[in-house]
Design an enzyme around this catalytic site. Structure first.
Site, PDB file in Angstrom:
ATOM      1  N   LYS A  86       2.026  -6.551  26.038  1.00 12.62           N
ATOM      2  CA  LYS A  86       2.473  -7.568  27.063  1.00 12.62           C
ATOM      3  C   LYS A  86       1.837  -6.813  28.118  1.00 12.62           C
ATOM      4  O   LYS A  86       2.061  -6.456  28.556  1.00 12.62           O
ATOM      5  CB  LYS A  86       4.114  -7.063  26.342  1.00 12.62           C
ATOM      6  CG  LYS A  86       4.867  -8.751  27.118  1.00 12.62           C
ATOM      7  CD  LYS A  86       6.593  -8.072  26.736  1.00 12.62           C
ATOM      8  CE  LYS A  86       7.327  -8.946  27.156  1.00 12.62           C
ATOM      9  NZ  LYS A  86       8.496  -8.882  26.436  1.00 12.62           N
ATOM     10  N   SER A 103      11.175 -13.358  25.235  1.00 13.13           N
ATOM     11  CA  SER A 103      10.594 -12.919  26.427  1.00 13.13           C
ATOM     12  C   SER A 103       8.687 -12.576  26.063  1.00 13.13           C
ATOM     13  O   SER A 103       8.068 -13.472  26.968  1.00 13.13           O
ATOM     14  CB  SER A 103      10.339 -11.814  27.744  1.00 13.13           C
ATOM     15  OG  SER A 103      10.969 -10.849  27.647  1.00 13.13           O
ATOM     16  N   SER A 140      14.453  -9.279  22.794  1.00 13.83           N
ATOM     17  CA  SER A 140      12.381 -10.497  23.295  1.00 13.83           C
ATOM     18  C   SER A 140      11.549 -10.074  22.324  1.00 13.83           C
ATOM     19  O   SER A 140      10.248 -10.459  22.891  1.00 13.83           O
ATOM     20  CB  SER A 140      12.562 -10.168  24.967  1.00 13.83           C
ATOM     21  OG  SER A 140      12.939 -10.574  26.031  1.00 13.83           O
TER      22      SER A 140
HETATM   23  N1  GLN Z   1      16.402 -13.397  26.687  1.00 14.56           N
HETATM   24  C1  GLN Z   1      16.776 -12.314  27.266  1.00 14.56           C
HETATM   25  C2  GLN Z   1      17.165 -12.560  28.566  1.00 14.56           C
HETATM   26  O1  GLN Z   1      16.559 -13.106  29.223  1.00 14.56           O
HETATM   27  C3  GLN Z   1      16.171 -10.935  26.589  1.00 14.56           C
HETATM   28  C4  GLN Z   1      15.190 -10.446  27.718  1.00 14.56           C
HETATM   29  C5  GLN Z   1      15.036  -9.452  26.894  1.00 14.56           C
HETATM   30  O2  GLN Z   1      14.650  -8.751  25.530  1.00 14.56           O
HETATM   31  N2  GLN Z   1      13.674  -8.672  27.424  1.00 14.56           N
HETATM   32  O3  GLN Z   1      17.025 -11.205  29.595  1.00 14.56           O
END
Ligand code: GLN
Length: 477
Positions: free
Chosen positions: A74, A149, A173
């Site tokens: 990532k 994400s 995410s």
């Molecule tokens: N979708 C969640 C957010 O937007 C989680 C993001 C994540 O785990 N990095 O904060």
């Protein structure tokens, strides 16, 4: 070919790491134009890492447990001398002066870093559409999102580009994109995997974890990552957990709590798969009981105060001086404003404003302190549940993969994707998403297993059992 097969073939000299790497690079060149899992492919680096692995094999040295296995990273994981963008324009041109600890561990284990993957900007989002560099497409259906994400990392494994990848999970995410792409994704106990070199989003929640096509491959990677690291003050002083050896141990006698609070808000087809998984686990010898944890419903609200609050502080460092982009202006304050205006996307700006507001004098007690109290309630609710069951079972995401563009104008609808994953982040507990059949649209469904802090061996054991009873799909490994 899975990670364990590749590593075994390379270790025994049946296949060269160079050949495996060339195959992976060719697959990316042929198909990633459409999917866009990668922001940057590290062809030269990958080739030289593979050559070093082959040399170790030729000289009779141990090439490591991930010998020659291509891995995707990532793009919020620091890679020395290699652009690390976090899916943001504000890091334009920044090249980290060091490798994240997990990147070093992969290298030492003989893995080959194939590239940096697309992500929602600073890991804020659930569809990878918040990337400044365009979205990633779901390899199972190119008109759908891969989740987020860590959408690029999930897609890299689902598309068969790499057997393994790394993501980060602050509110879901890793698990949510794993569910939407039909792969395994696991969030470790907070402190189990070093965050050194992971660009911070919400430091009390962030954790790096593995994606793989199978539970066994995810366990193999997790065992490499879970090491104490003096460079991260929250890193736990524990030895490698040896989870790989338990993935086929079965669930005889394991007490599984089927949690309606992690199922009822979900689409009927998703809920049906979770109930089928519970039945199949009971048939395999588990003791399955329903257990309600109503406090989980408040997790989402608490998270969307705490995570933005921490983010507003963490992202203050992007000031046009220390990292990446600078938009010049007449004085420092104007330069700082112009840089942040141009460099951050809409969702990141929304989070910074939400977080700054929640932390400001006069609102701190009503929002931030209140959210911390809710966080404690969630922790206590888990404790009560784990007094009578060993693990919890629920859905990972409320729906299967949704169409690109569907939720970009509705932040609340996007946030709702994390309703089932957030409780484990708030408590710092490990959890994993395992593919279990398909929804009415034929797209993958993920079932989530949640375990108490440091119960990763049990988590992987149950995950292995879920995988063993899951219906075969066209993309089953
Ligand atoms: N979708 C969640 C957010 O937007 C989680 C993001 C994540 O785990 N990095 O904060």
């Amino acid at each position: 070919m899975g990670a364990r097969d590749v590593a075994a073939a390379v270790r025994t000299g049946q296949r060269s790491a160079r050949e495996v790497t060339e195959e992976a690079l060719a697959a990316v060149a042929a198909r990633d134009g459409e999917i866009h899992a990668f922001l940057e492919v590290l062809a030269d680096n990958a080739r030289s890492q593979a050559t070093a692995v082959d040399a170790a094999v030729a000289e009779g040295r141990d090439p490591g447990p991930l010998a020659g296995v291509p891995v995707a990273l990532k793009d919020n994981l620091c890679t020395r001398g290699i652009p690390t963008t976090c899916g943001s324009r504000i890091l334009d041109g920044w090249r980290p002066p060091y490798d994240a600890t997990v990147v070093e561990l992969l290298h030492a284990a003989g893995a080959v870093a194939l590239g940096k993957t697309n992500m929602d900007e600073f890991a804020m989002g659930s569809s990878t559409e918040n990337s400044a560099f365009g979205p990633t497409r779901n390899p199972r259906d190119h008109d759908k999102v891969p989740g987020g994400s860590s959408g690029g990392s999930a897609a890299a494994v689902a598309a068969g580009f790499t057997p393994l990848s790394l993501g980060s999970d602050t509110g879901g995410s890793i698990r949510q994109p794993a569910a939407l792409c039909g792969v395994v994704g696991m969030k470790p106990t907070y402190g189990r995997v070093s965050r050194y070199g992971l660009v911070a989003f919400a430091s009390s929640l962030d954790q790096i974890g593995p994606f793989a096509a199978t539970v066994g491959d995810a366990a193999l990677l997790y065992d490499v990552l879970a090491q104490h690291d003096p460079c991260d003050t929250t890193s736990l002083r524990l030895d490698s957990p040896a989870t790989l050896e338990v993935v086929e141990a079965g669930v005889d006698g394991v007490r599984i709590g089927l949690c309606p609070d992690l199922i009822e808000g979900c689409a009927p087809d998703v809920a049906a798969r979770v109930y089928e998984a519970a039945e199949a686990l009971a048939a395999a010898g588990a003791k399955v009981d329903e257990i309600s944890v109503p406090e989980f419903r408040y997790g989402l609200s608490a998270y969307y105060i705490i995570a933005p609050a921490e983010a507003s502080s963490n992202l203050a460092r992007y000031d046009g001086v220390r990292y990446g982009l600078r938009v010049d202006a007449e004085d420092a304050a104007a330069m700082n404003k112009a840089t942040r205006t141009a460099g951050f996307g809409a969702e990141v700006k929304r989070r910074i404003m939400l977080g700054t507001y929640a932390l400001s004098a006069g609102y701190y007690d009503a929002y931030y302190a209140q959210a911390q109290r809710v966080r404690t309630l969630v922790v206590q609710a888990f404790e009560r549940a784990y007094a009578s069951v060993d693990v919890l079972l629920g859905a990972t995401a409320p729906t299967t993969a949704f169409p690109l563009g569907d939720k970009v104008d509705d932040p609340m609808a996007m946030y709702m994707n994390d309703i089932c994953t957030i409780p484990s982040n708030l408590a710092g507990h490990p959890a994993v998403s395992v593919p279990f059949g398909v929804g009415d649209d034929g797209l993958p469904v993920g079932v989530q297993v949640l375990a108490p802090a440091l119960a990763e061996r049990l988590l992987f054991q149950v995950a292995g059992a879920v995988e063993a009873v899951a219906p075969r799909t066209e993309w089953s490994a």
